[in-house]
Each structure stands twice: as C-alpha cells, then as structure tokens.
Design a protein around this motif. Structure first.
Motif, PDB file in Angstrom:
ATOM      1  N   ASN A   1      92.317 -65.665-113.576  1.00 45.25           N
ATOM      2  CA  ASN A   1      91.167 -65.651-114.474  1.00 45.25           C
ATOM      3  C   ASN A   1      90.459 -64.323-114.229  1.00 45.25           C
ATOM      4  O   ASN A   1      89.412 -64.255-113.583  1.00 45.25           O
ATOM      5  CB  ASN A   1      90.234 -66.831-114.203  1.00 45.25           C
ATOM      6  CG  ASN A   1      89.117 -66.955-115.220  1.00 45.25           C
ATOM      7  OD1 ASN A   1      88.883 -66.048-116.008  1.00 45.25           O
ATOM      8  ND2 ASN A   1      88.399 -68.070-115.201  1.00 45.25           N
ATOM      9  N   ILE A   2      91.040 -63.252-114.751  1.00 51.31           N
ATOM     10  CA  ILE A   2      90.605 -61.897-114.417  1.00 51.31           C
ATOM     11  C   ILE A   2      89.160 -61.616-114.824  1.00 51.31           C
ATOM     12  O   ILE A   2      88.409 -61.004-114.048  1.00 51.31           O
ATOM     13  CB  ILE A   2      91.565 -60.859-115.035  1.00 51.31           C
ATOM     14  CG1 ILE A   2      93.003 -61.131-114.554  1.00 51.31           C
ATOM     15  CG2 ILE A   2      91.135 -59.448-114.655  1.00 51.31           C
ATOM     16  CD1 ILE A   2      93.158 -61.222-113.051  1.00 51.31           C
TER      17      ILE A   2
ATOM     18  N   GLU B   1      92.066 -53.800-106.074  1.00 49.05           N
ATOM     19  CA  GLU B   1      93.425 -54.134-106.511  1.00 49.05           C
ATOM     20  C   GLU B   1      93.486 -54.391-108.012  1.00 49.05           C
ATOM     21  O   GLU B   1      94.461 -54.020-108.672  1.00 49.05           O
ATOM     22  CB  GLU B   1      93.926 -55.361-105.742  1.00 49.05           C
ATOM     23  CG  GLU B   1      94.209 -55.077-104.270  1.00 49.05           C
ATOM     24  CD  GLU B   1      94.744 -56.288-103.540  1.00 49.05           C
ATOM     25  OE1 GLU B   1      94.252 -57.417-103.815  1.00 49.05           O
ATOM     26  OE2 GLU B   1      95.652 -56.124-102.713  1.00 49.05           O
ATOM     27  N   MET B   2      92.435 -55.001-108.561  1.00 47.93           N
ATOM     28  CA  MET B   2      92.420 -55.237-110.005  1.00 47.93           C
ATOM     29  C   MET B   2      92.209 -53.937-110.776  1.00 47.93           C
ATOM     30  O   MET B   2      92.711 -53.778-111.887  1.00 47.93           O
ATOM     31  CB  MET B   2      91.345 -56.264-110.356  1.00 47.93           C
ATOM     32  CG  MET B   2      91.674 -57.666-109.881  1.00 47.93           C
ATOM     33  SD  MET B   2      90.657 -58.922-110.670  1.00 47.93           S
ATOM     34  CE  MET B   2      89.064 -58.464-110.068  1.00 47.93           C
TER      35      MET B   2
ATOM     36  N   ASN C   1      98.433 -60.907-116.577  1.00 50.24           N
ATOM     37  CA  ASN C   1      99.555 -60.035-116.895  1.00 50.24           C
ATOM     38  C   ASN C   1      99.125 -58.574-116.862  1.00 50.24           C
ATOM     39  O   ASN C   1      97.969 -58.246-117.171  1.00 50.24           O
ATOM     40  CB  ASN C   1     100.118 -60.367-118.284  1.00 50.24           C
ATOM     41  CG  ASN C   1     100.822 -61.722-118.291  1.00 50.24           C
ATOM     42  OD1 ASN C   1     101.351 -62.162-117.279  1.00 50.24           O
ATOM     43  ND2 ASN C   1     100.820 -62.381-119.442  1.00 50.24           N
ATOM     44  N   PRO C   2     100.044 -57.671-116.503  1.00 51.04           N
ATOM     45  CA  PRO C   2      99.691 -56.240-116.492  1.00 51.04           C
ATOM     46  C   PRO C   2      99.249 -55.771-117.873  1.00 51.04           C
ATOM     47  O   PRO C   2      99.811 -56.187-118.891  1.00 51.04           O
ATOM     48  CB  PRO C   2     100.995 -55.562-116.059  1.00 51.04           C
ATOM     49  CG  PRO C   2     101.762 -56.629-115.343  1.00 51.04           C
ATOM     50  CD  PRO C   2     101.411 -57.917-116.022  1.00 51.04           C
TER      51      PRO C   2
ATOM     52  N   ALA D   1      90.555 -43.501-110.636  1.00 54.62           N
ATOM     53  CA  ALA D   1      89.259 -43.033-110.141  1.00 54.62           C
ATOM     54  C   ALA D   1      88.345 -44.209-109.820  1.00 54.62           C
ATOM     55  O   ALA D   1      87.646 -44.214-108.797  1.00 54.62           O
ATOM     56  CB  ALA D   1      88.611 -42.113-111.172  1.00 54.62           C
ATOM     57  N   LEU D   2      88.358 -45.236-110.682  1.00 55.75           N
ATOM     58  CA  LEU D   2      87.524 -46.411-110.440  1.00 55.75           C
ATOM     59  C   LEU D   2      87.979 -47.145-109.186  1.00 55.75           C
ATOM     60  O   LEU D   2      87.160 -47.623-108.391  1.00 55.75           O
ATOM     61  CB  LEU D   2      87.581 -47.345-111.653  1.00 55.75           C
ATOM     62  CG  LEU D   2      86.712 -48.602-111.595  1.00 55.75           C
ATOM     63  CD1 LEU D   2      85.249 -48.251-111.363  1.00 55.75           C
ATOM     64  CD2 LEU D   2      86.877 -49.428-112.867  1.00 55.75           C
ATOM     65  N   ALA D   3      89.291 -47.227-108.979  1.00 51.91           N
ATOM     66  CA  ALA D   3      89.813 -47.884-107.785  1.00 51.91           C
ATOM     67  C   ALA D   3      89.378 -47.143-106.524  1.00 51.91           C
ATOM     68  O   ALA D   3      88.982 -47.764-105.523  1.00 51.91           O
ATOM     69  CB  ALA D   3      91.337 -47.967-107.861  1.00 51.91           C
TER      70      ALA D   3
END
Length: 523
Positions: free
Chosen positions: A200-201, A225-226, A236-237, A247-249
C-alpha cells in the motif's frame, strides 16, 4: 453469513471466559474497562488514506524539573558506561521522580526498567500498569508500547491481531514509532499476510514521511527504498529510476543520518566506495573520502542510537558540495555534526523561597498552570497543586488566589483549607485543585535541551543572530528554528534535532509555518 467485527469477537470471547471460569461479574466488568482491553478496529493494511498527526502536540506538557531528572537518568545509561557499572538505583530513582510528575517518556522508561528487573520486586504487572496509566493520558507511544506487549506476550496474552490493532491506533494518534513500523510493513511490492507485509505504497509513504518529519530516523531507510526503487500504489515498479528519484533517495538517507539512522550511514559508506551496480548507482560518483566519513558516522550511530547529527552538512554535505577539510579526528567529526545547546547560567533571583514547605520552588524555575484539575481529596500525581472554587463566592475565590501552589506526592491528601470570612467553620468542601508545572525562568530564551553527550554545550554568549524563516540565511552556521513559549507547536519544533547547517544565502528549512530561525553559532 455476516462476519463479526473484531470488537464483537472479543466480547464473545470475554463472555465465554466469564461463564467458563465463573469470574465475578464486577471483576469481569473492571477488567474489560482496563486500557489493555480497549476495543479497537482491526488493522487494515489497505486503508485508502492516512492523516499525519504530531505526537508532541498530543502529549501532556512536560514539567521542566522532571525533564531535568529524566535527562540525568538517560545520561547515566549512556553507551560510554558499561552496563555493570551503571547506577541503576539512581537511574530508577530519577526516572520514577519524573514519571510521578506525568513526564510521559519517563513513565514508559520506568516500565522498561521494571521489565529489566532493575527495581525488584517491580515487574511485568507494574510495567503494564504504568503503560495503561499513560494510555489514559492519551499518550500515543503508550498505545504503541501496548501493541509490543501483545506482540511479545508481556503481561498480556500474546496476540498478533491485537498488537497490530494497537499499533494502528498509536499511528493514528501520532506515534512516529508505530508509523514507521506499519509504514515499513505496507511498503512491500506484493501482499503476503502470512509473512506480515503488504503493498500500500501511498499510505506507506505518508506514514514514513510523517514519522521522519517528527524526528524518527529509522523511518528514513524504508522511505529511501521506496524513493530509490519507485513503485505504483500496488507495489509494482513504476519504471526506471531517474536523476530526480536518486536525488530524493540520497536526501532521505542524509536526513535519516541526521536523526540517528545507522543503516542510512551504512548504505552510503558502501555506495560511495563499492556500489552493487556501477551502471546504476545511487550516488553521482565514487568518493572514498566521503565513504570514510560515513563509516565514522555509522560506527558512532551503531554504538549510540540516541545520537543525533543535525549539523551533518557542516562536515559531510551531499554532492555536488565540496567536502570541508578534516584532520582525521573521528571525535571532532562527530562533535561538529552534533546539535548545539546552551549552557544555562545562574537564574536571576526570584521571590525569596520558603526554606521548607510545599510552596518552595527551585530558583531556576517558575510555575505555570496546566489543564489538569481534580476534585479528589488527594493528589492524583506528584506536582504543584493550587485550590480553586469556581462556583464559590467571590470573596473565597479571591482568598484562594492568594495561596501559592504547593508540592504534593502522588496520593498525598490535599491540605484542609478554611474560609477566613467564616469563624469556626469546617474545612472548605468542593474545591477544585489545579496542577502547575515547572518551567525554566528563561523560557523565552532560544535554548533547546538534550541529554548530556547527545549535543554540544556552548556558552549563551555565542548565541548569534535571529532571522525570520522566510528570509534568506544571512550567515553560514548552525541555525535553530524556534517558537515562543506557549505556542501550541513549540514542543514539537523547539528541539535540538531540528537544527540545520545552513549556508549564507540559502533558504531556511521550514518545518512549521510562522517559526523564526536563530543562529546558535555562526562560524
């Protein structure tokens, strides 16, 4: 056939238990009223949305003197002291004194000390009672703790269903720990209830962002990770990562390190030196110098999870910023990244205190009324209490207003009071007692507090500029967002971990609207 709700199933089970074992009905009703038996909605991993609540705005106000005791106890448990050398008798004494004044963190820490058998004969039953007392005060972390007790069978039967229900309630109330735990559980790429994870992203993202925004560093790793491997709502990807998602990661990992996430530092120390996939690495280029510094941070955070490094960008900014000079001194690197607090000087003399008696207040503190009131004949918790008579005659109300608050122990009977206007009268009945908390006499000063060793202490003379949050930063340095005493969001914002190393000309981070930023130590 219609399914019974969780609450209905629990009620059926309770009635069956009552009939089977012939528990007296009064005892059964009393047990059902306990917070541990609160009827909660079933955990819903596929809920459509989630609202971010802030824990610091939900908890009782913190008594400053109790907070000093709490922080002293935490310092005595620091990682630099071997467990066998720690003075647990003093740690328990200080923690209990703070807990008796409804310091909610101390209440939960005292419960943990009881479970660790640091204060025999107190044990699981007393720990459970403390957590339930905190639940009655509406403390989100207490609901999170009750979920853990059900998960591990501590004082209550092991029950994963009730554990998740309590964690869900805690997250909805504002507990960042519960948000991070459940957010991670629903951040998977597919559903596997038997293994305890779901996809449930959208909700996972909201939970993890809310937890991280409250200073809970471990949430950063799941959130990163998301960001690093983007997904659609069902897990799903969503396609290949882009420069923006990378950059956000990276920014998420950096924020996690500021807030104590050792796993975040471990990932970056590896990624800057030997990433798994050179063709699709997260960082823009290999950099062994950066990797070495992240290794120092990882070791420090792994050794001391309580450590916070809000001024991380002073010593280790993300690319493309250049690394500042470093002489290789690991301790100096950590100290430079820590938050800053001010050494409190001697308080200005206040009214002459009573050497003895209930009205004595330490010279470093003033008293401020809070919302707690009681009509009981004894103090429900430790602290300063003052009598009022809201429905009484004006002459009586005027007289009571002249009486200073007095310090009472938990359960100690309130003093009997007499109406001076009535000769030979019996003690006044029907009084409403109001609790007062201690506050620092210099409470308007920009002076975030932290456990000793977690932040650097500097003299107040080094406090520098003040600047409205909407202005560009006038000078490079460590800046602290701050709200005036009594602001409803002050407890959430006036924290040393919210500091930031800001370069001149850059905009300030704005976690809250209307805050001002104060330079702690521009250099």
């Amino acid at each position: 056939m219609r399914k019974l709700s969780y609450g209905a199933l629990a009620a059926v089970a309770a009635v069956c238990s009552y009939k089977a074992f012939q528990i007296p009905y009064g005892q059964y009703k009393a047990e059902q009223a306990l917070p541990r038996n609160e009827q909660l909605a079933l955990f819903n991993p596929h809920r459509p949305t989630f609202t971010c609540e802030i824990e610091a705005t939900k908890v009782p106000p913190i008594d400053a003197e109790a907070d000093a005791w709490f922080r002293e106890a935490r310092a005595l448990e620091g990682p630099d002291t071997w467990e066998e050398d720690r003075d647990y008798k003093k740690i328990v004494q200080l923690t209990r004194a703070a807990a008796e004044r409804r310091h909610w963190k101390a209440m939960l820490n005292l419960a943990s000390l009881y479970l660790e058998k640091r204060d025999p004969p107190h044990g699981a039953r007393d720990a459970l009672a403390l957590v339930e007392e905190a639940m009655r005060l509406g403390i989100p972390a207490a609901y999170d703790r009750m979920g853990t007790y059900y998960s591990e069978g501590v004082g209550v039967p092991g029950d994963a269903t009730r554990a998740f229900a309590f964690w869900q309630k805690a997250a909805e109330m504002g507990s960042p720990q519960a948000m991070a735990y459940l957010g991670d559980k629903v951040s998977a790429t597919w559903d596997s209830p038997g293994d305890g994870f779901w996809a449930n992203i959208p909700v996972a993202t909201k939970m993890l962002e809310c937890a991280l925004g409250q200073g809970y560093g471990p949430a950063a790793y799941s959130l990163f990770e998301m960001h690093a491997w983007p997904r659609v709502a069902n897990g799903n990807p969503s396609g290949p990562r882009t420069a923006a998602t990378k950059a956000l990661a990276l920014q998420t990992l950096q924020q996690g390190i500021r807030l104590g996430c050792a796993d975040c530092a471990r990932f970056l120390l590896v990624e800057f030196e030997r990433p798994d996939d050179l063709a699709d690495m997260l960082v823009p280029y290999l950099d062994k110098a950066r990797s070495e510094r992240y290794r120092v941070l990882y070791d420090a955070l792994h050794w001391n999870p309580d450590l916070r490094l809000p001024n991380l960008d002073k010593i280790l900014p993300l690319p493309p910023a250049q690394l500042p000079q470093w002489n290789g001194d690991k301790k100096a690197l950590i100290e430079a990244a820590k938050g800053v607090t001010l050494k409190r000087g001697q308080a200005e003399p206040g009214p002459a205190p009573q050497a003895n008696g209930r009205a004595h207040v330490d010279a470093a503190y003033d008293l401020r009324p809070c919302d707690d009131t009681t009509t009981a004949v004894a103090a429900p918790c430790a602290g300063y209490w003052a009598p009022t008579a809201p429905g009484g005659p004006s002459q009586l109300r005027t007289h009571l207003a002249t009486l200073p608050p007095g310090l009472y122990r938990p359960g100690e009977p309130f003093d009997s009071l007499y109406d001076p206007a009535v000769t030979g009268a019996a003690p006044i009945t029907g009084l409403v007692w109001r609790r007062f908390i201690t506050v620092h006499r210099d409470r308007e000063a920009v002076a975030p507090v932290a456990v000793a060793g977690i932040a650097r202490e500097i003299p107040p003379a080094e406090l520098g500029l003040s600047c409205a949050a909407g202005m560009p930063c006038p000078v490079t340095g460590a800046w602290q967002p701050w709200l005036s005493s009594g602001h409803p969001a002050g407890a959430a914002l006036n924290q040393p971990w919210r500091q930031a190393w800001v370069v001149a000309g850059q905009p300030f981070p704005t976690p809250w609207h209307g805050d001002k930023h104060h330079s702690i130590r521009p250099n």
